[in-house]
Design an enzyme around this catalytic site. Sequence first.
Site, PDB file in Angstrom:
ATOM      1  N   GLU A  66       7.756   1.085   4.932  1.00 52.56           N
ATOM      2  CA  GLU A  66       7.199   0.030   5.779  1.00 52.56           C
ATOM      3  C   GLU A  66       7.439  -1.289   5.066  1.00 52.56           C
ATOM      4  OE1 GLU A  66       2.926   0.283   6.308  1.00 52.56           O
ATOM      5  OE2 GLU A  66       2.948  -1.174   7.941  1.00 52.56           O
ATOM      6  N   HIS A 110       0.840  -1.206   0.000  1.00 50.67           N
ATOM      7  CA  HIS A 110       0.000   0.000   0.000  1.00 50.67           C
ATOM      8  C   HIS A 110       0.867   1.245   0.000  1.00 50.67           C
ATOM      9  CE1 HIS A 110       0.510  -0.860   4.390  1.00 50.67           C
ATOM     10  NE2 HIS A 110       0.659   0.445   4.481  1.00 50.67           N
ATOM     11  N   HIS A 167       4.066   7.167   3.755  1.00 52.26           N
ATOM     12  CA  HIS A 167       4.990   6.042   3.571  1.00 52.26           C
ATOM     13  C   HIS A 167       4.525   5.133   2.452  1.00 52.26           C
ATOM     14  CE1 HIS A 167       2.190   4.186   6.630  1.00 52.26           C
ATOM     15  NE2 HIS A 167       2.353   3.109   5.895  1.00 52.26           N
TER      16      HIS A 167
HETATM   17 CO    CO Z   1       1.208   1.331   6.257  1.00 48.73          CO
END
Ligand code: CO
Length: 134
Positions: A130, A7, A79
């Site tokens: 991430e 994502h 992020h």
């Molecule tokens: Co995230």
Amino acid sequence: MLGRVNHIAIAVPDLAAATAAYRDTLGAAVSQPQPLPEHGVTVVFVELPNTKVELLEPLGQDSPIAVFLEKNPSGGMHHICYEVDDILVARDRLVATGARVLGDGQPKTGAHGKPVLFLHPKDFFGTLIELEQA
Ligand code: CO
């Protein structure tokens, strides 16, 4: 080591307004809000054919995105999340190269119930990364 983009996360000051914009203006499927007290955020997921966009709103005191929103009051890209097969193998390889893992270096459970880690943005061209175990 890196797999799919899981994502892309956008910090927003008003999750209801952001949800309405993605659902009604952009015509995307948006999940129900999900509070994640352990991460200090409430999230919704925008489901796209090839990936997801995660909209993040601060939750509680000391949210990790509060300072980001002070600097970016209308919101901004926060992020990008990449999938890895084995998060501990990935972490050890990164640490061995000198990359900095945020927090205590131990994976936490992310929004999808899978282990996640964050890498210092200064080590990766100004972008917070991430990693999520696929
Ligand atoms: Co995230």
